[in-house]
Motif scaffolding. Structure first.
Motif, PDB file in Angstrom:
ATOM      1  N   TYR A  90     -12.701  -1.879  -7.787  1.00 29.41           N
ATOM      2  CA  TYR A  90     -12.235  -2.441  -6.544  1.00 29.41           C
ATOM      3  C   TYR A  90     -13.568  -2.501  -5.745  1.00 29.41           C
TER       4      TYR A  90
ATOM      5  N   ARG B 298     -14.617  -5.484   0.487  1.00 27.67           N
ATOM      6  CA  ARG B 298     -15.205  -6.337   1.335  1.00 27.67           C
ATOM      7  C   ARG B 298     -15.272  -6.321   2.775  1.00 27.67           C
TER       8      ARG B 298
ATOM      9  N   ARG C  31     -11.467  -6.869  -4.097  1.00 24.38           N
ATOM     10  CA  ARG C  31     -11.020  -7.663  -5.179  1.00 24.38           C
ATOM     11  C   ARG C  31     -11.044  -6.897  -6.273  1.00 24.38           C
ATOM     12  N   ASP C  32     -10.012  -6.767  -7.118  1.00 26.65           N
ATOM     13  CA  ASP C  32     -10.084  -5.974  -8.442  1.00 26.65           C
ATOM     14  C   ASP C  32     -10.820  -6.666  -9.392  1.00 26.65           C
ATOM     15  N   VAL C  33     -11.934  -6.249  -9.843  1.00 27.90           N
ATOM     16  CA  VAL C  33     -12.599  -7.012 -10.655  1.00 27.90           C
ATOM     17  C   VAL C  33     -12.441  -6.903 -12.062  1.00 27.90           C
TER      18      VAL C  33
ATOM     19  N   GLY D  41      -9.395 -10.031 -11.428  1.00 24.00           N
ATOM     20  CA  GLY D  41      -9.760 -10.822 -10.581  1.00 24.00           C
ATOM     21  C   GLY D  41      -8.776 -11.144  -9.398  1.00 24.00           C
ATOM     22  N   ARG D  42      -8.162 -10.321  -9.041  1.00 25.93           N
ATOM     23  CA  ARG D  42      -6.937 -10.363  -8.068  1.00 25.93           C
ATOM     24  C   ARG D  42      -7.409  -9.902  -6.625  1.00 25.93           C
ATOM     25  N   GLU D  43      -7.200 -10.804  -5.593  1.00 20.03           N
ATOM     26  CA  GLU D  43      -7.474 -10.349  -4.255  1.00 20.03           C
ATOM     27  C   GLU D  43      -6.542  -9.093  -4.019  1.00 20.03           C
TER      28      GLU D  43
END
Length: 294
Positions: free
Chosen positions: A8, A11, A26-28, A31-33
């Motif tokens: 995570y 930001r 962002r969950d890398v 790709g989900r915010e």
């Protein structure tokens, strides 16, 4: 950029509370915010409890929980990132149009009906915990929520202008306490101020216990009589005399169909919204079918 659990990316801070901070992240992996609440050392148990209570409710008006865990000494809770301003930000410049207030109140009542149906008490219903999207009203922050059958002790947390008399008296919060808080929130949304104001939080709490709440029609003379009566029931000192969240939802649904509410000039709403973050407020302007102030 800080990364938790190698997953995570934190930001920017979007909120602060007693336990720590809430980040837009962002969950890398997916790709989900997302929104990530990070807790101070020793608060991991509280975050796990919050996650369990929020996850017990499956409703579009209740924030979704995705993950909970630890990264070293940092405990974290991962939730959906709700795209929109909270109601407190919108109310900074005064009340919203009555038709929009009805939509917001209905949405919160609908969410609370689901919360209470799942055996959970939110215990901190207030404008800062209501997020407005383009089509949904979302109840967030179950940090002080409780299972309605809990017997571990009184829940005395809350926010002074929205705190039920029984909570002030250190009794456990119940679904009726949430209804009282929603009555305060409806009053603030319609009139620009909660039922009780004073120079200090202690005075406000004393008013909740001892003073009669002003009738809604004293603050907004043209409000429909049924809405005035509804809010008066919600703000009754006796929890047993209050209506349920489901009853509030159903009556507000009826009132929203009646074109009798007084109008607030839409230009003033656009001007107020334009002073907030444009990206956050655009959904509200679109909902009200107002042109952007840009």
């Amino acid at each position: 950029m800080t990364r938790l659990a190698d997953r995570y990316e934190l930001r920017r801070v979007v909120g602060r509370g007693g336990m720590g901070r809430v980040w837009a992240a962002r969950d890398v992996w997916s790709g989900r915010e997302v929104a990530v609440k990070t807790a101070l050392p020793g608060e991991g148990g509280a975050l796990r409890r919050e996650a369990a209570l929020a996850a017990a409710v499956d409703h579009p008006g209740v924030v979704d929980v995705h993950d909970v865990g630890h990264d070293g000494v940092t405990a974290y809770l991962v939730m959906e990132l709700v795209d929109g301003p909270d109601l407190a930000a919108v109310l900074d410049d005064g009340p919203v149009p009555p038709t929009e207030a009805m939509r917001i109140g209905h949405g919160v009542a609908d969410a609370l009906a689901a919360v209470h149906g799942a055996g959970v008490v939110h215990a901190d219903v207030k404008p800062a915990n209501v997020v407005l999207t383009d089509d949904t009203v979302v109840l967030v922050d179950f940090g002080v929520a409780a299972a309605s059958q809990d017997d571990a002790g009184p829940v005395t947390f809350g926010t002074a202008p929205y705190m039920a008399p029984e909570q002030v008296a250190s009794a456990p919060a119940t679904p009726a306490s949430d209804v009282y808080a929603l009555g305060c929130l409806l009053t603030a949304t319609l009139t620009g101020r909660p039922p009780f104001t004073a120079d200090s939080p202690t005075e406000v709490l004393q008013h909740h216990v001892r003073a009669s709440a002003p009738r809604l029609r004293e603050l907004l003379p043209d409000v429909p009589a049924r809405l005035d009566d509804l809010v008066a029931r919600m703000l009754d000192k006796d929890p047993a005399a209050r209506c349920s969240a489901a009853e509030v939802r159903d009556l507000l649904a009826e009132l929203r169909e009646e074109p009798v509410l007084p109008a607030t000039p839409l230009r003033s709403v656009r001007d107020r919204a334009s002073r907030l973050d444009p990206d956050a407020t655009r959904p509200i302007l679109e909902l009200l079918q107002l042109p952007s102030a840009a």
